[in-house]
Motif scaffolding. Structure first.
Motif, PDB file in Angstrom:
ATOM      1  N   SER A  65       0.943  -1.281   0.005  1.00 29.89           N
ATOM      2  CA  SER A  65       0.050   0.031   0.035  1.00 29.89           C
ATOM      3  C   SER A  65       0.870   1.300   0.084  1.00 29.89           C
ATOM      4  O   SER A  65       0.211   2.266  -0.593  1.00 29.89           O
ATOM      5  CB  SER A  65      -0.950   0.156   1.176  1.00 29.89           C
ATOM      6  OG  SER A  65      -1.818  -1.014   1.237  1.00 29.89           O
ATOM      7  N   ALA A  66       2.161   1.108   0.418  1.00 29.30           N
ATOM      8  CA  ALA A  66       2.951   2.338   0.443  1.00 29.30           C
ATOM      9  C   ALA A  66       2.965   3.027  -0.784  1.00 29.30           C
ATOM     10  O   ALA A  66       3.173   4.214  -1.050  1.00 29.30           O
ATOM     11  CB  ALA A  66       4.298   2.010   1.218  1.00 29.30           C
ATOM     12  N   TYR A  67       3.331   2.032  -1.772  1.00 28.67           N
ATOM     13  CA  TYR A  67       3.437   2.812  -3.212  1.00 28.67           C
ATOM     14  C   TYR A  67       2.232   3.100  -3.533  1.00 28.67           C
ATOM     15  O   TYR A  67       2.237   4.298  -4.035  1.00 28.67           O
ATOM     16  CB  TYR A  67       3.667   1.483  -4.004  1.00 28.67           C
ATOM     17  CG  TYR A  67       3.961   1.795  -5.660  1.00 28.67           C
ATOM     18  CD1 TYR A  67       5.044   2.020  -6.223  1.00 28.67           C
ATOM     19  CD2 TYR A  67       2.829   1.963  -6.465  1.00 28.67           C
ATOM     20  CE1 TYR A  67       5.250   2.115  -7.385  1.00 28.67           C
ATOM     21  CE2 TYR A  67       2.964   2.290  -7.813  1.00 28.67           C
ATOM     22  CZ  TYR A  67       4.254   2.579  -8.171  1.00 28.67           C
ATOM     23  OH  TYR A  67       4.571   2.671  -9.499  1.00 28.67           O
ATOM     24  N   ALA A  68       0.956   2.670  -3.427  1.00 30.76           N
ATOM     25  CA  ALA A  68      -0.159   3.248  -3.871  1.00 30.76           C
ATOM     26  C   ALA A  68      -0.675   4.446  -3.377  1.00 30.76           C
ATOM     27  O   ALA A  68      -0.981   5.531  -4.084  1.00 30.76           O
ATOM     28  CB  ALA A  68      -1.302   2.239  -3.706  1.00 30.76           C
ATOM     29  N   PHE A  69      -0.445   4.659  -2.099  1.00 32.61           N
ATOM     30  CA  PHE A  69      -0.844   6.019  -1.322  1.00 32.61           C
ATOM     31  C   PHE A  69       0.566   6.973  -1.572  1.00 32.61           C
ATOM     32  O   PHE A  69      -0.060   8.190  -1.955  1.00 32.61           O
ATOM     33  CB  PHE A  69      -0.509   5.745   0.310  1.00 32.61           C
ATOM     34  CG  PHE A  69      -1.711   5.062   0.890  1.00 32.61           C
ATOM     35  CD1 PHE A  69      -2.901   5.171   0.548  1.00 32.61           C
ATOM     36  CD2 PHE A  69      -1.349   3.832   1.771  1.00 32.61           C
ATOM     37  CE1 PHE A  69      -3.916   4.514   1.178  1.00 32.61           C
ATOM     38  CE2 PHE A  69      -2.534   3.009   2.280  1.00 32.61           C
ATOM     39  CZ  PHE A  69      -3.700   3.361   1.990  1.00 32.61           C
ATOM     40  N   SER A  70       1.428   6.674  -1.839  1.00 29.88           N
ATOM     41  CA  SER A  70       2.592   7.708  -2.327  1.00 29.88           C
ATOM     42  C   SER A  70       2.301   8.145  -3.682  1.00 29.88           C
ATOM     43  O   SER A  70       2.364   9.307  -4.159  1.00 29.88           O
ATOM     44  CB  SER A  70       3.928   7.193  -2.046  1.00 29.88           C
ATOM     45  OG  SER A  70       4.367   6.015  -2.712  1.00 29.88           O
ATOM     46  N   ALA A  71       1.881   7.106  -4.617  1.00 27.70           N
ATOM     47  CA  ALA A  71       1.621   7.566  -6.050  1.00 27.70           C
ATOM     48  C   ALA A  71       0.249   8.271  -6.014  1.00 27.70           C
ATOM     49  O   ALA A  71       0.295   9.367  -6.744  1.00 27.70           O
ATOM     50  CB  ALA A  71       1.188   6.185  -6.578  1.00 27.70           C
ATOM     51  N   GLY A  72      -0.686   8.225  -5.454  1.00 26.86           N
ATOM     52  CA  GLY A  72      -1.816   9.009  -5.205  1.00 26.86           C
ATOM     53  C   GLY A  72      -1.629  10.293  -4.813  1.00 26.86           C
ATOM     54  O   GLY A  72      -1.961  11.454  -5.355  1.00 26.86           O
ATOM     55  N   ILE A  73      -0.735  10.448  -3.902  1.00 25.96           N
ATOM     56  CA  ILE A  73      -0.423  11.890  -3.334  1.00 25.96           C
ATOM     57  C   ILE A  73       0.347  12.629  -4.088  1.00 25.96           C
ATOM     58  O   ILE A  73       0.107  13.854  -4.600  1.00 25.96           O
ATOM     59  CB  ILE A  73       0.266  11.733  -1.947  1.00 25.96           C
ATOM     60  CG1 ILE A  73      -0.697  11.244  -0.786  1.00 25.96           C
ATOM     61  CG2 ILE A  73       1.111  13.088  -1.402  1.00 25.96           C
ATOM     62  CD1 ILE A  73       0.057  10.772   0.357  1.00 25.96           C
ATOM     63  N   SER A  74       1.380  11.713  -5.170  1.00 21.11           N
ATOM     64  CA  SER A  74       2.182  12.468  -5.835  1.00 21.11           C
ATOM     65  C   SER A  74       1.632  13.212  -7.156  1.00 21.11           C
ATOM     66  O   SER A  74       1.812  14.215  -7.647  1.00 21.11           O
ATOM     67  CB  SER A  74       3.316  11.288  -6.385  1.00 21.11           C
ATOM     68  OG  SER A  74       4.043  12.090  -7.672  1.00 21.11           O
ATOM     69  N   GLY A  75       0.455  12.344  -7.450  1.00 23.33           N
ATOM     70  CA  GLY A  75      -0.421  12.548  -8.619  1.00 23.33           C
ATOM     71  C   GLY A  75      -0.906  13.905  -8.251  1.00 23.33           C
ATOM     72  O   GLY A  75      -1.087  14.751  -9.074  1.00 23.33           O
ATOM     73  N   LEU A  76      -1.921  13.755  -7.090  1.00 23.35           N
ATOM     74  CA  LEU A  76      -2.356  15.224  -6.739  1.00 23.35           C
ATOM     75  C   LEU A  76      -1.393  16.273  -6.823  1.00 23.35           C
ATOM     76  O   LEU A  76      -1.717  17.454  -7.129  1.00 23.35           O
ATOM     77  CB  LEU A  76      -3.196  15.135  -5.318  1.00 23.35           C
ATOM     78  CG  LEU A  76      -4.128  14.261  -5.419  1.00 23.35           C
ATOM     79  CD1 LEU A  76      -4.669  13.919  -4.033  1.00 23.35           C
ATOM     80  CD2 LEU A  76      -5.377  14.885  -6.154  1.00 23.35           C
ATOM     81  N   LEU A  77      -0.084  16.464  -6.246  1.00 26.08           N
ATOM     82  CA  LEU A  77       0.862  17.311  -5.892  1.00 26.08           C
ATOM     83  C   LEU A  77       1.241  17.744  -7.304  1.00 26.08           C
ATOM     84  O   LEU A  77       1.631  18.831  -7.648  1.00 26.08           O
ATOM     85  CB  LEU A  77       1.994  16.662  -4.990  1.00 26.08           C
ATOM     86  CG  LEU A  77       1.330  16.795  -3.721  1.00 26.08           C
ATOM     87  CD1 LEU A  77       2.610  16.209  -2.761  1.00 26.08           C
ATOM     88  CD2 LEU A  77       0.725  17.927  -3.011  1.00 26.08           C
ATOM     89  N   THR A  78       1.391  16.749  -8.267  1.00 23.63           N
ATOM     90  CA  THR A  78       2.153  16.890  -9.574  1.00 23.63           C
ATOM     91  C   THR A  78       1.321  17.749 -10.416  1.00 23.63           C
ATOM     92  O   THR A  78       1.723  18.727 -11.262  1.00 23.63           O
ATOM     93  CB  THR A  78       2.577  15.735 -10.222  1.00 23.63           C
ATOM     94  OG1 THR A  78       3.439  14.967  -9.534  1.00 23.63           O
ATOM     95  CG2 THR A  78       3.354  16.054 -11.265  1.00 23.63           C
ATOM     96  N   ALA A  79      -0.271  17.515 -10.314  1.00 27.00           N
ATOM     97  CA  ALA A  79      -1.097  18.126 -11.092  1.00 27.00           C
ATOM     98  C   ALA A  79      -1.060  19.547 -11.310  1.00 27.00           C
ATOM     99  O   ALA A  79      -1.207  20.298 -12.195  1.00 27.00           O
ATOM    100  CB  ALA A  79      -2.559  17.583 -10.725  1.00 27.00           C
ATOM    101  N   GLY A  80      -0.651  20.235  -9.992  1.00 28.16           N
ATOM    102  CA  GLY A  80      -0.419  21.637 -10.062  1.00 28.16           C
ATOM    103  C   GLY A  80       0.523  22.337 -10.753  1.00 28.16           C
ATOM    104  O   GLY A  80       0.511  23.597 -11.054  1.00 28.16           O
ATOM    105  N   PHE A  81       1.615  21.609 -11.055  1.00 32.22           N
ATOM    106  CA  PHE A  81       2.840  22.237 -11.692  1.00 32.22           C
ATOM    107  C   PHE A  81       3.240  21.467 -13.098  1.00 32.22           C
ATOM    108  O   PHE A  81       4.176  22.123 -13.841  1.00 32.22           O
ATOM    109  CB  PHE A  81       3.891  22.322 -10.998  1.00 32.22           C
ATOM    110  CG  PHE A  81       4.629  21.086 -10.421  1.00 32.22           C
ATOM    111  CD1 PHE A  81       5.692  20.495 -11.191  1.00 32.22           C
ATOM    112  CD2 PHE A  81       4.238  20.497  -9.315  1.00 32.22           C
ATOM    113  CE1 PHE A  81       6.356  19.417 -10.683  1.00 32.22           C
ATOM    114  CE2 PHE A  81       4.845  19.416  -8.814  1.00 32.22           C
ATOM    115  CZ  PHE A  81       5.924  18.716  -9.397  1.00 32.22           C
ATOM    116  N   ALA A  82       2.457  20.334 -13.521  1.00 33.35           N
ATOM    117  CA  ALA A  82       3.157  19.578 -14.518  1.00 33.35           C
ATOM    118  C   ALA A  82       3.353  20.351 -15.716  1.00 33.35           C
ATOM    119  O   ALA A  82       4.283  20.019 -16.640  1.00 33.35           O
ATOM    120  CB  ALA A  82       2.438  18.187 -14.326  1.00 33.35           C
TER     121      ALA A  82
END
Length: 179
Positions: A65-82
């Motif tokens: 689950s650590a992968y999935a949780f960090s991937a989800g958070i990363s996706g949300l954070l990256t959406a703002g500047f990608a």
């Protein structure tokens, strides 16, 4: 009939891909293959990993689950500047981070190191799929995007059909760290 008239007006392009386009499609499908495989391979390796590191089932579940949780958070954070960065540079940056995280997973000798490595891998791997889709929309005309995305999704399927059995073979031959 309106639907038939609309069908006649929309030409279906069957243009062949250029060598450069074929290379891009291959690279994008390969990134899909590796990212999905990295996430999916943990479950079949569970028994070996739990015995090797003396993990409980809940610890193992958290490592998945650590992968999935960090991937989800990363996706949300990256959406703002990608969109502020070149897609090729962005893909290269995140894929290098993903490779480093994957290597750290294979080198992990303890549960905390494994969790940290899975988080790093998820942070970088979690946005690669969306960057790849953005590249498709940038480089391919609308008439080709469906075929390109189909080839990319073949990487997803191939990771399960080919990647997992090959990974299990490697794990049984050289240990869970090999894949």
């Amino acid at each position: 009939n309106g639907a038939e008239k609309m069908k006649q007006e929309i030409p279906i392009a069957k243009a062949k891909f250029t060598p450069d386009q074929t290379f891009v499609i291959f690279i994008l499908a390969l990134t899909q293959f590796t990212v999905v495989l990295d996430f999916m391979v943990m479950s079949p390796l569970g028994d070996m990993l739990m015995k090797s590191m003396s993990l409980t089932t809940s610890q193992f579940g958290f490592s998945v689950s650590a992968y999935a949780f960090s991937a989800g958070i990363s996706g949300l954070l990256t959406a703002g500047f990608a969109d502020r960065y070149d897609r090729k540079t962005l893909l290269l940056f995140f894929y290098i981070g993903f490779i480093v995280g994957t290597l750290l997973c294979g080198l992990a000798t303890s549960y905390p190191l494994l969790i940290a490595a899975r988080i790093v891998t998820g942070v970088f791997g979690g946005v690669i799929g969306s960057i790849a889709m953005a590249i498709v929309t940038d480089l391919f005309p609308i008439e080709q995007r469906g075929r390109v995305m189909g080839f990319m999704m073949m990487g997803f399927g191939a990771s399960q059909v080919l990647g997992i059995p090959i990974s299990l073979y490697l794990a049984n031959t050289w240990g869970w760290q090999a894949p």
